[in-house]
Scaffold this motif. Sequence first.
Motif, short mmCIF file in Angstrom:
data_model
loop_
_atom_site.label_atom_id
_atom_site.label_comp_id
_atom_site.label_asym_id
_atom_site.label_seq_id
_atom_site.Cartn_x
_atom_site.Cartn_y
_atom_site.Cartn_z
N GLY A 34 0.81 -1.21 0.00
CA GLY A 34 0.00 0.00 0.00
C GLY A 34 0.83 1.26 0.00
O GLY A 34 2.01 1.26 -0.38
N ASN A 35 0.24 2.36 0.46
CA ASN A 35 0.93 3.65 0.46
C ASN A 35 0.96 4.28 1.85
O ASN A 35 1.15 5.49 1.98
CB ASN A 35 0.27 4.60 -0.54
N TRP A 36 0.78 3.48 2.88
CA TRP A 36 0.70 4.01 4.24
C TRP A 36 1.99 4.73 4.64
O TRP A 36 1.95 5.82 5.24
CB TRP A 36 0.39 2.89 5.23
N LEU A 37 3.14 4.17 4.29
CA LEU A 37 4.40 4.80 4.69
C LEU A 37 4.63 6.12 3.96
O LEU A 37 5.19 7.06 4.52
CB LEU A 37 5.57 3.85 4.45
N THR A 38 4.19 6.21 2.72
CA THR A 38 4.29 7.46 1.98
C THR A 38 3.40 8.52 2.61
O THR A 38 3.82 9.67 2.80
CB THR A 38 3.90 7.24 0.51
N ASN A 39 2.17 8.14 2.95
CA ASN A 39 1.27 9.08 3.62
C ASN A 39 1.86 9.55 4.95
O ASN A 39 1.79 10.74 5.30
CB ASN A 39 -0.09 8.43 3.86
N ARG A 40 2.44 8.62 5.69
CA ARG A 40 3.04 8.94 6.99
C ARG A 40 4.22 9.90 6.81
O ARG A 40 4.39 10.86 7.57
CB ARG A 40 3.48 7.64 7.66
N ALA A 41 5.06 9.63 5.80
CA ALA A 41 6.21 10.50 5.56
C ALA A 41 5.76 11.91 5.21
O ALA A 41 6.34 12.89 5.69
CB ALA A 41 7.07 9.91 4.44
N LEU A 42 4.74 12.03 4.38
CA LEU A 42 4.23 13.35 4.02
C LEU A 42 3.66 14.08 5.22
O LEU A 42 3.85 15.29 5.38
CB LEU A 42 3.17 13.22 2.92
N THR A 43 2.96 13.36 6.08
CA THR A 43 2.42 13.98 7.29
C THR A 43 3.54 14.53 8.16
O THR A 43 3.50 15.68 8.63
CB THR A 43 1.58 12.96 8.08
N ARG A 44 4.58 13.72 8.37
CA ARG A 44 5.71 14.17 9.19
C ARG A 44 6.44 15.35 8.54
O ARG A 44 6.83 16.31 9.22
CB ARG A 44 6.69 13.01 9.39
N LEU A 45 6.64 15.26 7.24
CA LEU A 45 7.31 16.34 6.53
C LEU A 45 6.53 17.64 6.63
O LEU A 45 7.09 18.70 6.95
CB LEU A 45 7.50 15.95 5.06
N ASN A 46 5.23 17.58 6.36
CA ASN A 46 4.42 18.80 6.36
C ASN A 46 4.30 19.41 7.75
O ASN A 46 4.26 20.64 7.90
CB ASN A 46 3.06 18.52 5.74
N MET A 47 4.24 18.57 8.77
CA MET A 47 4.24 19.09 10.14
C MET A 47 5.55 19.82 10.44
O MET A 47 5.56 20.91 11.03
CB MET A 47 4.05 17.94 11.14
N THR A 48 6.65 19.26 9.99
CA THR A 48 7.95 19.88 10.25
C THR A 48 8.09 21.19 9.51
O THR A 48 8.58 22.19 10.07
CB THR A 48 9.09 18.91 9.84
N LEU A 49 7.67 21.22 8.24
CA LEU A 49 7.74 22.47 7.47
C LEU A 49 6.87 23.55 8.11
O LEU A 49 7.26 24.72 8.19
CB LEU A 49 7.32 22.22 6.03
#
Length: 200
Positions: A34-49
Amino acid sequence: YLVPAAWGATGFCANANGNLAWNAESDNEEYLGGNWLTNRALTRLNMTLRESGGVLRGIFWHQGGADSNNPDCANSYAENLQALVSRLRREARQDARGSNARGNQAQIPLVVATQSKGDDDRGRFSVYNPSKKIVDAAHRTVSEHIRYSTFVNNDDLVPPQYPCGQVSCVHFGAAALREQGRRFHAALKGLWSALDTYHY
């Protein structure tokens, strides 16, 4: 900031964890996860930005072992990596570089690293099987398929100077990982120096 998103024993290929994979989107192919890890990475990235006000300076990618175990996953590896990077570049929260720095072909550097070729008494990993050779080639030719990208060659990070990881030589040990970090940094600086927006 370094935004951690790695998860061991994962790739684009399906595994016992189903959605625990790095695909850009959900896919009907049985061999893909699936794409769960990609979604998780984007969430973490966007929170950091959002919280730091920083600039997205690049993406580091060190993976391939899990997808080297399945010929279908190996054969689609380069295409899947390209789709992942496009999504990260497209959906990352806008930063000080503005909207021109977002999109499938945005000037967000990508640095990938080659896999371990280490050998010790627990096993041989310097001799690659056909699937692993395909994934290795995707790493080494990444700049031909993904703009603003390069790779770091880790072929020399082998015992005895660089002991393998605790589990096996599939994984680098601590000294090798530290050296890979230095190589990641140098490669990223090199990519940034060639960009139009280097002043960021």
